[in-house]
Write an enzyme that holds these catalytic residues in place. Sequence first.
Site, PDB file in Angstrom:
ATOM      1  N   THR A   1       0.829  -1.204   0.000  1.00  0.00           N
ATOM      2  CA  THR A   1       0.000   0.000   0.000  1.00  0.00           C
ATOM      3  C   THR A   1       0.865   1.255   0.000  1.00  0.00           C
ATOM      4  O   THR A   1       0.652   2.186  -0.784  1.00  0.00           O
ATOM      5  CB  THR A   1      -0.933  -0.014   1.226  1.00  0.00           C
ATOM      6  OG1 THR A   1      -1.716  -1.210   1.175  1.00  0.00           O
ATOM      7  CG2 THR A   1      -1.840   1.195   1.241  1.00  0.00           C
TER       8      THR A   1
ATOM      9  N   HIS B   1       4.960  -9.949   2.451  1.00  0.00           N
ATOM     10  CA  HIS B   1       4.103 -11.016   2.994  1.00  0.00           C
ATOM     11  C   HIS B   1       3.344 -11.800   1.929  1.00  0.00           C
ATOM     12  O   HIS B   1       2.695 -12.797   2.236  1.00  0.00           O
ATOM     13  CB  HIS B   1       3.143 -10.461   4.061  1.00  0.00           C
ATOM     14  CG  HIS B   1       2.017  -9.623   3.543  1.00  0.00           C
ATOM     15  ND1 HIS B   1       0.749 -10.111   3.383  1.00  0.00           N
ATOM     16  CD2 HIS B   1       1.962  -8.328   3.175  1.00  0.00           C
ATOM     17  CE1 HIS B   1      -0.051  -9.137   2.945  1.00  0.00           C
ATOM     18  NE2 HIS B   1       0.664  -8.043   2.811  1.00  0.00           N
TER      19      HIS B   1
ATOM     20  N   CYS C   1     -23.005  -9.434   1.016  1.00  0.00           N
ATOM     21  CA  CYS C   1     -24.338  -9.938   1.321  1.00  0.00           C
ATOM     22  C   CYS C   1     -25.339  -8.821   1.329  1.00  0.00           C
ATOM     23  O   CYS C   1     -25.018  -7.656   1.177  1.00  0.00           O
ATOM     24  CB  CYS C   1     -24.349 -10.709   2.628  1.00  0.00           C
ATOM     25  SG  CYS C   1     -24.636  -9.675   4.045  1.00  0.00           S
TER      26      CYS C   1
ATOM     27  N   GLN D   1       1.185  -9.010  -6.501  1.00  0.00           N
ATOM     28  CA  GLN D   1       0.804 -10.413  -6.693  1.00  0.00           C
ATOM     29  C   GLN D   1       1.716 -11.133  -7.682  1.00  0.00           C
ATOM     30  O   GLN D   1       1.577 -12.339  -7.898  1.00  0.00           O
ATOM     31  CB  GLN D   1      -0.656 -10.520  -7.167  1.00  0.00           C
ATOM     32  CG  GLN D   1      -1.680 -10.022  -6.148  1.00  0.00           C
ATOM     33  CD  GLN D   1      -1.771 -10.911  -4.907  1.00  0.00           C
ATOM     34  OE1 GLN D   1      -1.305 -12.047  -4.896  1.00  0.00           O
ATOM     35  NE2 GLN D   1      -2.348 -10.375  -3.842  1.00  0.00           N
TER      36      GLN D   1
ATOM     37  N   ASN E   1      -5.278  -9.264  -8.065  1.00  0.00           N
ATOM     38  CA  ASN E   1      -5.299 -10.050  -6.827  1.00  0.00           C
ATOM     39  C   ASN E   1      -6.539 -10.920  -6.681  1.00  0.00           C
ATOM     40  O   ASN E   1      -6.519 -11.893  -5.949  1.00  0.00           O
ATOM     41  CB  ASN E   1      -5.161  -9.130  -5.615  1.00  0.00           C
ATOM     42  CG  ASN E   1      -6.059  -7.925  -5.688  1.00  0.00           C
ATOM     43  OD1 ASN E   1      -5.968  -7.112  -6.618  1.00  0.00           O
ATOM     44  ND2 ASN E   1      -6.960  -7.812  -4.748  1.00  0.00           N
TER      45      ASN E   1
ATOM     46  N   SER F   1       5.429  -6.410  -1.983  1.00  0.00           N
ATOM     47  CA  SER F   1       5.120  -6.550  -0.563  1.00  0.00           C
ATOM     48  C   SER F   1       5.561  -7.934  -0.079  1.00  0.00           C
ATOM     49  O   SER F   1       5.160  -8.955  -0.642  1.00  0.00           O
ATOM     50  CB  SER F   1       3.612  -6.378  -0.366  1.00  0.00           C
ATOM     51  OG  SER F   1       3.279  -6.547   0.988  1.00  0.00           O
TER      52      SER F   1
HETATM   53  C1  LIG Z   1      -2.437  -6.162  -5.823  1.00  0.00           C
HETATM   54  C2  LIG Z   1      -2.198  -5.675  -4.432  1.00  0.00           C
HETATM   55  N1  LIG Z   1      -1.711  -4.442  -4.228  1.00  0.00           N
HETATM   56  C3  LIG Z   1      -1.472  -3.964  -2.997  1.00  0.00           C
HETATM   57  C4  LIG Z   1      -1.715  -4.717  -1.868  1.00  0.00           C
HETATM   58  C5  LIG Z   1      -1.447  -4.139  -0.522  1.00  0.00           C
HETATM   59  O1  LIG Z   1      -0.312  -4.710   0.057  1.00  0.00           O
HETATM   60  P1  LIG Z   1      -0.019  -4.545   1.621  1.00  0.00           P
HETATM   61  O2  LIG Z   1      -1.035  -5.349   2.331  1.00  0.00           O
HETATM   62  O3  LIG Z   1       1.361  -5.053   1.798  1.00  0.00           O
HETATM   63  O4  LIG Z   1      -0.113  -3.083   1.937  1.00  0.00           O
HETATM   64  C6  LIG Z   1      -2.234  -6.008  -2.031  1.00  0.00           C
HETATM   65  C7  LIG Z   1      -2.548  -6.855  -0.847  1.00  0.00           C
HETATM   66  O5  LIG Z   1      -3.666  -7.215  -0.588  1.00  0.00           O
HETATM   67  C8  LIG Z   1      -2.476  -6.495  -3.337  1.00  0.00           C
HETATM   68  O6  LIG Z   1      -2.985  -7.720  -3.541  1.00  0.00           O
HETATM   69 ZN   LIG Z   2     -26.338 -11.221   4.656  1.00  0.00          ZN
END
Ligand SMILES: Cc1ncc(COP(=O)(O)O)c(C=O)c1O
Ligand SMILES: [Zn+2]
Lengths: 393, 136
Positions: free
Chosen positions: A72, A201, A325, A179, A151, A199
């Site tokens: 992010t 993680h 939902c 990703q 993603n 990123s």
């Molecule tokens: C395509 C994409 N961009 C950005 C992010 C954000 O990464 P982070 O959670 O390390 O801020 C994600 C994570 O969900 C992602 O999938």
């Molecule tokens: Zn619901």
Amino acid sequence: MEHIYFDNSATTRVDPRVAEAMMPYFDKWYGNASSLHSFGREASEALDEARERTANAIGSKSQEIVFTSGGTESDNLAIQGVAFANRDAGDHIITSAFEHHAVLNTCRFLETQGFRVTYLPVTSVGMVDPELVKEAITKRTILVSIMTANNEIGTVQNVREIGGISHDNGLLFHTDAVQGIGKLPLEVNKDNIDLLALSAHKFHGPKGVGALFVRKGTNLRPLVYGGGQERGLRSSTENIPGIVGLGKAIELSKLELEENVARMTSVRDRIIDGTLVGVTGCRLNGHRVRRLCNNANFRFDYIDGEALVLNLDVKGFATSTGSACSARSTEASHVLKAIGIESEHARGSLRITLSKMNSMAEAEAYLETIKEVVTRLRSISPVAMLSKQEGGA
Amino acid sequence: MPYNRKVMEHFTQPRNVGEMKDADGVGKASNNVDGDLVVIYLKVKDEIIQGVSFQTFGCAAAIASSSMFTEMVKGKSIEAAQRIDKQMVAEALEGMPANKVECSILAPEAFRQAVEDYRQRKESSLRKNGVYLAKE
Ligand SMILES: Cc1ncc(COP(=O)(O)O)c(C=O)c1O
Ligand SMILES: [Zn+2]
């Protein structure tokens, strides 16, 4: 019961080798990389090494890597950084309608600051047409930002071509490759990339640490000001254990890329084909071929994605959904909307995202379970029955 | 996990699920925006609910609350059952995530429709048999 983790686009398990590499920087070499003493020197050397490993993995120079707090922040630094530093040159940005919110909401913020943003549509399988990028360019355009791989539905874009178009028109090209790392062979020079966000993680590194590749000579305005770390682009004492973990994880992901991709692809294909054949009223979201090796995304008729995910969890499978939902507490996925799926059909979406740690045996176990779970939920749903009546009438 | 044990139990093992072929009244309630749909089937004798079943297309909260709702109305008089609202269902489930209370709204609504259907059927069968209602 054994739990099977199929939500690796949300986050991944830290590779034990990564955790091991990080440990000494918590309790032995815990110094500040700016300090003159031996503790500082150890930290600073570790920082240099991680920077080199990161640069090697994407084919850049070490000095072109800025460590951040994650994907992010990297996206924000790239987009806001370019926008505010290049205001004299222009005020127009081109992106796509199905970017991650880290990009979309940054662009929306910039619109409140007087910038103009074009959100390109994507095709029904989730591709950005490079021709549309070309057509959207104006004299005021300064930046093109298109994600490497989506993603949710895993579509892989023509990054090299879009980067080439950007460069032909004298524009900077940013890509959110969060990703893509560990699943695609990315090279910033060959792929015409000026800014690349990643990123840790998402590729078996720790949470809360990421990086931005910034091509030499690119003008950026920082987001935060302070002690001038990371060449003034990202002040704050460096997160040494995290950065070491990122460096180790990205090095491993590069070294083992081929075998990991082959493994994930075969498990993914078994999941896609087995689900489409084994479950009626089920379709694949996204592109069948131009797709991340770890991503499967389906929609099932007559059932709700949240119910599906919870039921699968009870059975030991961790997955996710783009469903919202009726309470409207959450919006249906903007990605599914962007590929033209109405919210009623987005309801039954299921995302399965693999890592190198998943096996074929897990895929087989899932294929057994998905049939059972879908059958159960449909037996509760009146929609299946009502549509049968309509079909018969 | 946003749901408590009780909600999960009613979601994984819902009570009174399925179509009722010989129902005395059937009611439907839907949320047109997202396609949520609940159908309630009733069996009634002397204004007492003898049997009830449901079918639900919706999230886990919608399924669990439909299940709980049918448990709550079973054996009650129609009048008493009509007083059961989404809040009471949520309480019987020992609480719902705040943004999910709305998901329990369709079962009581479908129930009212089913009662309506039951009354209409009764009225028309009385008419068929030459019995006229007092108010006419
Ligand atoms: C395509 C994409 N961009 C950005 C992010 C954000 O990464 P982070 O959670 O390390 O801020 C994600 C994570 O969900 C992602 O999938
Ligand atoms: Zn619901």
